[in-house]
Enzyme design. Structure first.
Site, short mmCIF file in Angstrom:
data_model
loop_
_atom_site.label_atom_id
_atom_site.label_comp_id
_atom_site.label_asym_id
_atom_site.label_seq_id
_atom_site.Cartn_x
_atom_site.Cartn_y
_atom_site.Cartn_z
N THR A 1 0.82 -1.20 0.00
CA THR A 1 0.00 0.00 0.00
C THR A 1 0.86 1.26 0.00
OG1 THR A 1 -1.66 -1.23 1.22
CG2 THR A 1 -1.81 1.18 1.33
N TYR B 1 6.21 -11.42 5.43
CA TYR B 1 5.13 -10.82 4.62
C TYR B 1 4.67 -11.86 3.60
CZ TYR B 1 2.90 -6.89 2.05
OH TYR B 1 2.03 -6.03 1.44
N LYS C 1 2.54 -11.78 8.68
CA LYS C 1 1.41 -11.06 8.07
C LYS C 1 0.79 -12.00 7.06
CE LYS C 1 0.56 -6.74 5.43
NZ LYS C 1 -0.18 -7.30 4.30
#
Lengths: 297, 297
Positions: free
Chosen positions: B44, B131, B159
């Site tokens: 993001t 991630y 995550k």
């Protein structure tokens, strides 16, 4: 520039850095074989693993040692600004053409890819080759988009990912593409295992990983195609089946050709950029056996 | 650091460059809402579109303006050397943790991904969050690999990309993951539409894109989960369904949240890095309608 054998050499690594001496050794095999063009810093040339400074250095070395053979430099990057900076670097280094893949992070839309090519062709003063490589970029061109981009002034060629294994389907695919692209835009096949099919189907050239390490073999096949001797193209490609089988086994040509370059003593045995790791000793032995059987050593 | 609401702000662009003033406007919403941590330069945060210098600058700005909220910085890059350089930059900027995706170009093998994490944890002095984002990295972790990496000293969290839409399946998935990971490693859910399910299933936190723009909404949901008030979590997530529907429609949260930030006047209307293009006027109107209906303006 965009016809015949375009040889794509590795950018070999040693101790975490591009191994310039080994790169020049690979390059000299290509200039001695008088390949038609060089495709430097492509996927095989590990562009994605190099900093901008390293890419500029390799591009400069390639042009300096290309013996007047035209050099195409890949300028792939996620950001358009970075692509433009790399294009500027490549042109200053003396690139005769730029190879541009639609490298994404957020999935790209057709209009975004078109605008990328539109922007780069507007800025570049050498022709662009569209790099269609869905396996690495995860972007799939529609024929309509390829056609639209190919009509931009400055686009000279399309590097297609391969053609169907069945010859008549390969011929159909080429016919379809020819109907989509302006006549001025050449079509070069990659995916070495299907290069024979692509050349027989009428591709203008071969963007070749195999040719980046074994230029004489790839050049003979390309020249047979140019001469219309399709039986010879087929026989030569068939003879290399054990090599194509290794490519399939290892998810493409890159890891096999990297191992082969090490086995030939042209690079370090481990010449891959991290995080990539060299193939196992057993895999390397199998590759050495194939190279010996095909008289590629 | 690795529990509660971790808010992932955009790195907005203006005229081809990171828009620092707009970034600080976004950041101040997050510090005012007292989110538990910040996840800067994630997907993001457009890490993949920024140069190393730009990433260092954004990391520094984030820590300077974080109001003592711990900042996690994403250090994703294709080359291991680049990851290490970015990790060094992030730590010098004051990062409390590093977020590391297995970003590939050549398809990565499990052992290569393990070695990447092993190398980075050995060099880093702050904890690492794994991630797992197959949609952007095209690498799919097996549970066995996640477990092996999570046991490395220095790994603090995973995550995860999301959990199943059906709550009992989400619970099963969390149980399975807990059985794979050391107890010391937290699990944070992302994929905002499934965050409610993930929090109810027992995720320790929410790595949230929605929370990067609408921190109060995301914080209320996360706090309800911490308090064990699952009916409230469910109700809050259900209320946001029109937002989740927009995320699905636009291939994820990134383009919608970018448009929303522009509609709120926090960034330029077009705040995306090229080659990405802003959504159409009609799409933006639909987003504005949803924001108004959900009282997110």
């Amino acid at each position: 520039m965009f016809a015949g054998l375009s040889a794509f050499p590795l950018t070999p690594f040693a101790e975490g850095k591009p191994d310039e001496a080994a790169f020049l050794r690979l390059l000299s095999r290509l200039t001695e074989a008088k390949v038609d063009s060089l495709g430097v810093l492509g996927s095989t040339g590990s562009y994605a693993y190099l900093t901008r400074t390293q890419r500029r250095r390799i591009a400069t070395l390639a042009v300096e040692h290309a013996d007047s053979i035209p050099v195409m430099i890949c300028v792939g990057a996620v950001s358009t600004d970075e692509v433009l900076a790399l294009a500027e670097d490549a042109q200053q280094a003396g690139a005769a053409a730029l190879l541009l893949p639609p490298l994404g992070y957020q999935a790209l839309k057709e209009e975004e890819v078109f605008t990328l090519y539109e922007t780069v062709t507007r800025h570049a003063s050498v022709p662009i080759c569209i790099y269609d490589n869905p396996g690495s970029t995860h972007f799939t061109f529609s024929d309509a988009l390829l056609g639209r981009i190919a009509e931009l002034p400055g686009v000279g060629s399309v590097k297609i990912p391969g053609v169907p294994a069945e010859q008549s389907a390969a011929n159909d695919r080429l016919m379809q593409l020819r109907g989509t692209l302006p006549a001025s835009v050449s079509i070069g096949v990659s995916g070495d295992a299907s290069a024979g099919n692509g050349l027989i189907a009428g591709c203008d050239g071969w963007y070749s990983v195999c040719g980046g390490l074994f230029p004489r073999v790839a050049k003979a096949m390309t020249e047979a195609a140019t001469a219309g001797n399709y039986a010879s193209v087929r026989a030569q490609s068939d003879r290399l089946q054990p090599l194509w089988a290794l490519f399939r086994q290892h998810g493409g040509s890159f890891r096999v050709i990297s191992a082969a370059a090490g086995l030939l003593g042209l690079t370090e045995r481990d010449c891959l950029p991290r995080p990539l790791l060299p193939l196992s000793a057993a895999d390397c032995r199998a590759i050495a056996d194939v190279l010996a059987a095909l008289e590629l050593t």
